[in-house]
Design a protein around this motif. Structure first.
Motif, short mmCIF file in Angstrom:
data_model
loop_
_atom_site.label_atom_id
_atom_site.label_comp_id
_atom_site.label_asym_id
_atom_site.label_seq_id
_atom_site.Cartn_x
_atom_site.Cartn_y
_atom_site.Cartn_z
N LEU A 1 34.57 49.99 53.63
CA LEU A 1 35.98 50.09 54.02
C LEU A 1 36.85 49.68 52.84
O LEU A 1 36.53 48.75 52.11
N ASN B 1 40.32 49.23 53.30
CA ASN B 1 41.63 48.78 53.79
C ASN B 1 41.59 47.63 54.79
O ASN B 1 42.47 47.52 55.61
N GLY B 2 40.58 46.81 54.71
CA GLY B 2 40.55 45.67 55.61
C GLY B 2 39.32 45.65 56.48
O GLY B 2 38.57 46.61 56.53
N PRO B 3 39.12 44.51 57.20
CA PRO B 3 37.90 44.34 57.98
C PRO B 3 37.87 45.28 59.18
O PRO B 3 38.91 45.67 59.69
N CYS B 4 36.66 45.63 59.63
CA CYS B 4 36.55 46.42 60.85
C CYS B 4 36.69 45.51 62.05
O CYS B 4 36.93 44.31 61.92
N GLY B 5 36.54 46.04 63.23
CA GLY B 5 36.70 45.26 64.45
C GLY B 5 35.42 44.60 64.91
O GLY B 5 35.34 44.12 66.03
N VAL C 1 33.69 42.06 63.15
CA VAL C 1 33.39 40.82 62.45
C VAL C 1 32.83 39.77 63.42
O VAL C 1 33.34 39.58 64.51
N TRP D 1 35.59 41.60 53.71
CA TRP D 1 37.04 41.64 53.88
C TRP D 1 37.65 40.31 54.29
O TRP D 1 38.79 40.03 53.95
N CYS D 2 36.88 39.49 55.02
CA CYS D 2 37.36 38.12 55.27
C CYS D 2 37.46 37.42 53.92
O CYS D 2 38.43 36.71 53.64
N ASP E 1 38.12 55.36 55.94
CA ASP E 1 38.16 54.24 56.85
C ASP E 1 39.31 54.52 57.81
O ASP E 1 40.05 55.50 57.64
N LEU F 1 42.19 53.48 58.23
CA LEU F 1 43.54 53.58 57.67
C LEU F 1 43.74 54.82 56.82
O LEU F 1 44.78 55.49 56.93
N ASN G 1 41.72 44.44 67.03
CA ASN G 1 40.85 43.51 67.75
C ASN G 1 41.43 42.11 67.59
O ASN G 1 41.04 41.38 66.68
N ILE H 1 39.18 38.40 67.42
CA ILE H 1 38.08 38.03 66.54
C ILE H 1 38.58 37.76 65.13
O ILE H 1 39.71 38.06 64.78
N GLU H 2 37.69 37.19 64.31
CA GLU H 2 38.08 36.80 62.96
C GLU H 2 38.29 38.02 62.07
O GLU H 2 37.74 39.07 62.37
N PRO H 3 39.07 37.91 61.02
CA PRO H 3 39.89 36.76 60.60
C PRO H 3 41.20 36.71 61.39
O PRO H 3 42.08 37.56 61.18
N ARG I 1 44.66 39.34 61.24
CA ARG I 1 44.69 40.47 62.17
C ARG I 1 46.10 41.06 62.34
O ARG I 1 46.26 42.28 62.33
N ARG J 1 46.98 43.12 59.35
CA ARG J 1 46.21 44.36 59.36
C ARG J 1 46.85 45.37 60.31
O ARG J 1 46.87 46.57 60.04
N LYS K 1 49.56 46.96 58.51
CA LYS K 1 49.02 47.92 57.55
C LYS K 1 48.73 49.25 58.26
O LYS K 1 48.93 50.33 57.72
#
Lengths: 193, 330
Positions: free
Chosen positions: A82, A84-88, A90, A106-107, B146, B148, B182, B185-187, B191, B194, B197
């Protein structure tokens, strides 16, 4: 190496500083590279880049390095790659969905970005990877692009109109053009024929 | 006359009223300021269209649009585009889910045009669960886009009328663009950013994953409101009934990205009729979510509990003052 990769993110601010210096140097080298020929320097520089970044960031040589926008955590190490950031997916504690023993890339990226001076670059939406560039030098690509940009801004000081209306050059570049005009664009007589 | 032209009533490309992007029922409901309901359809492992219609019937009574999942959890089922094509022909509003896991940019952009031509008006752009989570873990993961870059690409197709290559599209697709979030959940801290974004990338609406943890969700929404994002995007919050404490525990440890607090599982454990308790918890959550500023609707995901969806939505009272009979119809 996973542990060195985590170290690099922890010291994202220092690496940001070093990266800026390397980038400036590469831009300064542009006339030299151009003289030798970018195709000739590609191989040795790519080899050097692979060694250095491979050690520090587990670099995958995607050819379009975005480390400065991702807190010095390479997004190509994300199993979903990815950009553009973490997926859902994590896991609790900030671990990866696909590789549960690995910290989410991404974290890590957000933590690294938080330590950096330009900490909002991570907010910008990045395009998908161009897979053709895999294995090529990203450093040289940045050097070429930045040098071209710089040339344009330097040229901007050269024509009187562009100099006098520098703000217009930024928002409406067509009102103070720099690129040489084709003959039929400036000569009404030629345009008629 | 060309005898090969099918004579059906697929939606034609007529001019839209001002202020609308897609003209979908979901978009109209949200823009009219009503509390929207979407529901996830359990895709059949079958080639029989009747299985799709049967799955849609109990949800269609209460939902403004039905989500057709794209091999969710990396498990193979009837395709999202196939289900959407059947359901739009039957008059349902659909949300075509696109996951980046299985197809590259060439396939996805083509499918977007195909879906739009079949009358699909809503799209949900997802990253997708890893292939290891599903029934065919040996598959090759694609992840060319991805979520985005996918959003931005479809927005470019819609608004600029070109593919990502720059090649022109004769009639651009009209789509209401969705993204997932989501919140639990983390982080946690990032979130909301994001989410912003995703709005920048092109999202018109958001459907969240399951929310079972209200304090965490309220924190998330507070941050979203502070950043002003609730004014720029419609947020539909994911809910669903749990079947039993055992099922809840299984979901928590086996389905990626699901957070269920222990307090909810305890409540399920103590209940004499777990299925009834699961339904009650769901209704309570919906009522609490309804009261949170910046939330525009709910997204019901009731995997194998589809029969409860209509009761849950009606008993929660969120459809008060709205006609139910014309729901989910275009």
């Amino acid at each position: 190496m996973y542990r060195i990769r985590l170290f690099s993110v922890r010291h994202a601010r220092a690496f940001e500083w070093i990266y800026k210096r390397v980038e400036n140097m590469m831009v300064l080298m542009d006339p030299v590279f151009a003289k030798i020929g970018y195709n000739r320097v590609e191989k040795p520089i790519a080899l050097l880049e692979r060694g250095v970044k491979g050690l520090l960031f587990d670099c995958q040589m995607c050819g379009q390095c975005v480390l400065s926008s991702t807190g010095m955590s390479c997004p190509m190490n994300c199993p979903k790659q990815l950009r553009n950031g973490p997926c859902g997916g994590v896991r609790p504690g900030g671990y990866c969905e696909v590789k549960p023993q690995m910290k989410c890339v991404w974290c890590q990226a957000w933590e690294g970005a938080d330590r950096m001076r330009e900490n909002t670059r991570i907010h910008d939406v990045l395009p998908p990877v161009d897979r053709r560039l895999q294995g090529s030098s990203s450093w040289l690509r940045v050097s070429r692009e930045k040098a071209a940009e710089l040339r344009e801004s330097r040229n901007a000081g050269k024509t009187a109109v562009a100099k006098a209306f520098s703000e217009a050059r930024k928002i409406e570049p067509a009102t103070a053009p720099l690129v040489p005009e084709p003959k039929n664009a400036v000569d009404r007589e030629v345009r008629k024929t | 006359m060309n005898t090969y032209l099918p004579n059906d009533d697929l939606p034609k490309h007529e001019p839209l009223e001002p202020g609308l992007i897609s003209g979908s029922r979901l978009e109209r409901v949200l823009k009219a300021g009503k509390f929207a309901v979407t529901a996830e359809l359990n895709p059949p492992d079958s080639a029989d269209p009747d299985d799709v219609y049967e799955a849609a019937r109990p949800l269609g009574e209460v939902a403004d649009a039905l989500n057709a999942t794209d091999a969710s959890g990396a498990n193979c089922h009837m395709s999202s585009i196939g289900i959407c094509s059947l359901l739009t022909r039957a008059g349902y509003g659909t949300v075509y889910q696109i996951s980046c896991r299985d197809r590259n940019r060439i396939a996805i952009q083509g499918d977007v045009l195909g879906a739009a031509a079949m009358g699909v008006r809503n799209v949900l752009c997802l990253t997708g669960d890893g292939v290891g989570a599903g029934d065919q873990p040996g598959a090759k993961p694609v992840f060319d886009f991805d979520s985005l870059s996918l959003l931005r690409t479809i927005r470019t197709m819609r608004d600029d009328g070109v593919f990502l290559s720059g090649r022109k599209i004769k009639t651009p697709p009209r789509l209401f663009l969705g993204a997932a979030e989501n919140p639990c959940i983390e982080p946690h801290d990032w979130r909301p950013i994001r989410l912003g974004k995703k709005i920048d990338a092109g999202a018109d609406f958001i459907q969240t994953n399951y929310v079972f943890d209200m304090p965490v969700f309220e924190n998330f929404m507070r941050r979203v409101r502070d950043l002003g994002f609730d004014k720029r995007v419609f947020i539909l919050v994911g809910v669903g009934p749990l079947a039993s404490a055992k099922a809840a525990r299984w979901m928590r440890s086996n389905v990626p990205g699901i957070h269920i607090p222990d307090s909810v599982i305890d409540r399920m454990e103590k209940a004499k009729k777990p299925a009834e308790e699961g339904k009650r918890i769901c209704i309570e959550l919906i009522q609490q979510i309804r009261g949170i500023e910046g939330v525009s609707g709910i997204h019901v995901m009731a995997y194998r509990r589809e029969h409860q969806v209509s009761e849950i939505v009606l008993e929660s009272g969120i459809l008060k003052g709205r006609a139910v009979s014309d729901k989910a119809r275009l």
